[in-house]
Write an enzyme that holds these catalytic residues in place. Structure first.
Site, short mmCIF file in Angstrom:
data_model
loop_
_atom_site.label_atom_id
_atom_site.label_comp_id
_atom_site.label_asym_id
_atom_site.label_seq_id
_atom_site.Cartn_x
_atom_site.Cartn_y
_atom_site.Cartn_z
CG ASN A 22 -2.35 0.91 0.90
OD1 ASN A 22 -1.67 2.41 0.83
ND2 ASN A 22 -2.71 1.30 2.40
NE ARG A 107 -6.26 1.55 -0.03
CZ ARG A 107 -6.17 3.14 0.31
NH1 ARG A 107 -5.30 3.33 0.58
NH2 ARG A 107 -7.67 3.57 0.58
CG HIS A 196 -12.96 3.22 2.82
ND1 HIS A 196 -13.69 4.25 3.66
CD2 HIS A 196 -12.07 4.38 3.01
CE1 HIS A 196 -12.58 5.16 4.26
NE2 HIS A 196 -12.21 5.13 4.08
NE ARG A 257 -10.23 12.74 3.24
CZ ARG A 257 -10.30 11.63 3.09
NH1 ARG A 257 -11.19 10.58 3.63
NH2 ARG A 257 -9.00 11.19 3.16
CD GLU A 400 -8.92 -1.29 4.26
OE1 GLU A 400 -9.42 -0.29 2.99
OE2 GLU A 400 -7.94 -0.40 5.26
#
Length: 414
Positions: A22, A107, A196, A257, A400
């Protein structure tokens, strides 16, 4: 984009290890897994790449126990970072040059509409990932750098891209399109992609397993709540709606955010406050959400402040929960029938007050949380709803890396 499994590779058919990478703009996270039993052989992180204070933390998980190692000092770029990772793995007899390594899974944040499944990387795939940089300027360039570096280290090995957006490509057009001029939207690839996706795929499937059913039989609302947060409505194993949109900014209140805002806020800030596009971008992505509301984006700290009577922290928490409830209700309506609401990721897995507050008052929808079950801390999938609840409420730790490894291994062995 349909994919053709790679047949030409020096990796033997008995190779069962997958290295998951990743690559961020200044970091590389990695895990080495053995797909015979999904065990982890090593995990690690390289951070602050390009700085004098670069740091590599490597933990082998073989033998009698973990033996964490750390090295600090300048690591110039991703090439140097991956070479350092390769050295650490080799020290443990887990080298990247091992014939037991079947593939490297990457990823990749944005796959647009063409990549709906894990994809063996070739020149055409790389060109498409690069073409998507304008809609993922913070993520895809770093992902590309990681892929190229890994290809240089093992040019003979299949490199597989697993896209965050892929799981959401099953959304119907009614959910994916914005209500704007179609020609303009299509020209500039403006639509809701969602993110996601590997987490939502993994967790929705694990939710079905927890309920003792096949994923095709289950409707699930997944709440991935971390510093970044997203919700998804999953019908019969397929995503039909998700909260993030063209970018990860849309949707729930997050750590930094804003989530959903009136688009006219941007015009207002340009005209009235004289802010530039870049300043507004930074405001909404890095200085909003919980940190904008109360100065903290750590839910543990926010809860501590609430316990001490901090009204600003309380308001931030209430806004966070209000938005969460709205999405639970909206996705209940989208699905029509809900079998489970599932909390996952850092906040979702660990913040019992968030789970309790998000479900409180939804009893008419068949939702309830058992206080004692909710208070239990565990790394295992578990139900936190009482037996009488019509809809299960669950906590399922996301994984993940395992999801990327599974998809990668399945593709190269197809």
């Amino acid at each position: 984009m349909t994919t053709t499994p790679v047949k030409e590779s020096s990796a033997p058919v008995t190779a069962t290890r997958i290295l998951v990478l990743n690559s961020g703009s200044s970091s590389v996270k990695y895990q080495l897994l053995d797909m015979r039993d999904h065990s982890r052989l090593a995990i690690g992180l390289v951070e602050r790449i390009g700085e004098q204070t670069s740091r590599l933390v490597h933990t082998p998980l073989t033998g009698d126990g973990a033996d964490k190692r750390e090295r600090t000092g300048p690591i110039a770029d991703h090439d140097a970072a991956l070479k350092a990772v390769a050295e650490e793995l080799a020290t443990d007899g887990l080298g990247i040059d091992s014939p037991e390594l079947a593939a490297i899974g990457h990823r990749v944040v944005h796959g647009g509409l063409k990549f709906t499944a894990p994809t063996v990387i070739d020149d055409a795939v790389m060109a498409e990932i690069e073409r998507l940089v304008p809609v993922a300027p913070l993520h895809n360039p770093a992902n590309i750098t990681g892929i190229r570096t890994a290809q240089a280290l093992r040019p003979d090995l299949p490199q597989v891209a697993v896209f965050d957006t892929a799981f959401h490509t099953t959304m119907p057009e009614s959910a994916a399109r914005y209500a704007m001029d179609v020609e303009t939207a299509d020209t500039h690839r403006i639509r809701r992609y969602g993110f996601h996706g590997t987490s939502h795929a993994y967790v929705s499937r694990e939710a079905a397993k927890l309920l003792g059913k096949d994923p095709s039989e289950v409707n699930v609302i997944v709440l991935h709540l971390g510093n970044g947060a997203s919700a998804s409505a999953v019908r019969g194993g397929q995503c039909v709606d998700t909260s993030m949109g063209l970018t990860p900014l849309e949707g729930l209140v997050m750590g930094t955010r804003s989530g959903d805002v009136d688009p006219a806020v941007i015009f207002h800030l340009k005209r009235v406050a004289g802010m530039s596009t870049d300043e507004i971008d930074e405001l909404l992505n890095k200085k909003s959400g919980l940190v904008g509301l109360c100065g903290d984006n750590d839910m543990r700290e926010i809860r501590r402040r609430i316990d001490e009577g901090d009204r600003r922290a309380l308001l931030a928490f209430e806004i966070y929960i209000h938005r969460l409830k709205k999405y639970i209700g909206a996705y209940y309506a989208v699905l029509g029938r809900v079998d489970a609401v599932v909390f996952t990721a850092g906040v979702g897995e660990n913040a019992a007050p968030v789970r309790e507050a998000a479900i409180a008052g939804l009893e008419e929808l068949g939702l309830a949380v058992d206080a004692d079950l909710n208070a239990v801390r565990s790394g295992e999938p578990r139900l936190i709803s009482p037996e009488y609840a019509r809809v299960a409420v669950a906590v399922i730790p996301t994984d993940e890396e395992l999801e990327i490894a599974r998809q990668t291994y399945a593709l190269v062995n197809a």
